[in-house]
Design a protein around this motif. Structure first.
Motif, short mmCIF file in Angstrom:
data_model
loop_
_atom_site.label_atom_id
_atom_site.label_comp_id
_atom_site.label_asym_id
_atom_site.label_seq_id
_atom_site.Cartn_x
_atom_site.Cartn_y
_atom_site.Cartn_z
N ARG A 51 -11.11 -35.09 43.54
CA ARG A 51 -11.80 -36.05 42.68
C ARG A 51 -12.74 -35.27 41.77
NH1 ARG A 51 -15.26 -40.09 44.94
NH2 ARG A 51 -14.76 -41.40 43.17
N GLU A 75 -13.21 -39.99 38.67
CA GLU A 75 -11.85 -40.44 38.93
C GLU A 75 -11.11 -39.46 39.84
OE1 GLU A 75 -9.58 -42.68 39.53
OE2 GLU A 75 -9.96 -43.57 37.53
N ASP A 76 -10.07 -39.96 40.50
CA ASP A 76 -9.18 -39.08 41.26
C ASP A 76 -8.44 -38.18 40.28
OD1 ASP A 76 -9.93 -40.31 43.57
OD2 ASP A 76 -8.13 -41.54 43.77
N ALA A 81 -5.51 -36.89 40.62
CA ALA A 81 -4.11 -37.30 40.51
C ALA A 81 -3.94 -38.40 39.47
CB ALA A 81 -3.60 -37.77 41.86
N THR A 82 -4.92 -39.30 39.37
CA THR A 82 -4.86 -40.37 38.37
C THR A 82 -4.96 -39.80 36.97
OG1 THR A 82 -5.83 -41.95 39.91
CG2 THR A 82 -5.97 -42.49 37.58
N LEU A 83 -5.85 -38.83 36.78
CA LEU A 83 -6.01 -38.22 35.46
C LEU A 83 -4.77 -37.46 35.02
CD1 LEU A 83 -9.65 -36.85 35.80
CD2 LEU A 83 -8.90 -38.95 34.67
N ARG A 84 -3.97 -36.99 36.00
CA ARG A 84 -2.77 -36.21 35.68
C ARG A 84 -1.52 -37.06 35.54
NH1 ARG A 84 -4.06 -31.76 40.31
NH2 ARG A 84 -5.16 -30.21 39.06
N ARG A 85 -1.64 -38.37 35.58
CA ARG A 85 -0.47 -39.22 35.44
C ARG A 85 0.21 -38.98 34.08
NH1 ARG A 85 -2.92 -44.93 37.73
NH2 ARG A 85 -2.74 -44.45 39.96
N THR A 112 1.60 -39.37 30.40
CA THR A 112 0.95 -40.04 29.27
C THR A 112 1.85 -41.05 28.57
OG1 THR A 112 1.69 -38.35 27.70
CG2 THR A 112 -0.42 -37.96 28.85
N ARG A 136 1.75 -34.50 30.69
CA ARG A 136 0.59 -34.87 31.50
C ARG A 136 -0.65 -34.25 30.87
NH1 ARG A 136 2.39 -36.67 36.61
NH2 ARG A 136 4.61 -36.25 36.96
#
Length: 302
Positions: free
Chosen positions: A202, A215-216, A218-222, A224, A281
């Motif tokens: 995080r 934010e987590d 992993a969420t930021l790396r989703r 685009t 990503r």
């Protein structure tokens, strides 16, 4: 593990920390990022009761800080603004003094704890040289050793890999990963994106005293919603996709498409050779640059 509400610190007209709502959960590997001067160190010092807030609330390990900080400090290992040590004493002697200041235990237990943490941070062969003769990397390792003496539930580290070479950085990262796997929550403050990206799960991003993102990772790396396509025939890709190409750099194109599999099938059906194909990503660097302003230590020409 750590919760703050509207946490603010002012020094005269300067607002160093501005209304921060921090949430570090048990088991987190939490990375606190931001440019130099963004308020990271001031925030960390308030969490440990070293600086008093102008406004807001702090709760660490279920206790209000600074009012009951004495109850939680024995469960916290910390290194803030570099390691503290008596420069005329050896690293081993410093650790024995730090350990003696904590709760009891026999002399044999204290010696064992000191030997154990020196081994863990790579200073097992430390001799009688005074700390003033240590390299910066050795001082950082000694600071980390002092933070680990009491097997803390929570580690709070400010720039822990400063002065370490790449191998040393990897060793510290592996050690922190092991500690976290065994139940230690880690809050790591740094301006080094690679360090946070490689270790943390995080992130919080500070900018001019404000927490602008939490934010987590992993969420930021989703994905685009774009796909990176490489082809030796980029003109055919542009013609086929009819306006869906949003960027081009030589033979590499960025394509807006919700279904990468369908896009790949479309290119194959058209007989277009593809040398690269991957969902786009956002990198952590892109996220931080989008969320922060100019570094506080930058000086522009008049």
């Amino acid at each position: 593990m750590i919760v703050t509400r509207d946490l603010t610190k002012r020094y005269g007209r300067l607002t160093a920390v501005d209304g921060v709502h921090l949430d570090v959960r048990e088991g987190d590997r939490y990375g606190l990022l931001g440019p130099n001067g963004s308020g990271k160190t001031t925030l960390v010092r308030m969490l440990l009761g070293l600086v008093f807030a102008t406004r807001g609330e702090i709760e660490v390990l279920g206790r209000p800080v600074p009012r009951r900080v004495g109850e939680v400090l024995p469960q916290i290992g910390a290194m803030v603004e570099g390691p503290g040590a008596y420069p005329h004493l050896s690293g081993r002697a410093n650790l024995r003094l730090f350990d003696a200041a904590g709760p009891g235990g026999s002399r044999r237990d204290r010696r064992r704890r000191v030997d154990e943490v020196l081994e863990r941070v790579g200073l097992a062969g430390v001799d009688r040289r005074p700390v003033r003769a240590y390299s910066l990397g050795m001082r950082q390792r000694l600071g980390l050793a002092s933070a680990l003496l009491r097997r803390p539930r929570l580690l709070v580290l400010d720039e822990p890999t400063n002065g370490l070479d790449p191998r040393g950085i990897r060793e510290v990262r592996d050690l922190l990963t092991e500690l976290n796997a065994n139940g230690t929550t880690v809050l790591l403050s740094s301006h080094l994106l690679a360090e946070i990206d490689a270790f943390c799960t995080r992130v919080g991003v500070m900018d001019r005293g404000r927490l602008v993102l939490q934010e987590d990772l992993a969420t930021l790396r989703r994905p685009t919603g774009r796909v990176v396509v490489g082809s030796p025939e980029p003109e055919r890709v542009v013609a086929l996709l009819d306006g869906r190409v949003e960027g081009r750099d030589g033979h590499t194109l960025t394509v807006r498409h919700a279904d990468p599999a369908a896009l790949n099938a479309e290119l194959v059906a058209a007989g277009i050779p593809v040398t690269e194909f991957a969902p786009e990503r956002r990198s952590l660097e892109q996220v931080v640059l989008d969320m922060t302003t100019t570094s506080a230590d930058r000086v522009e020409a008049a």
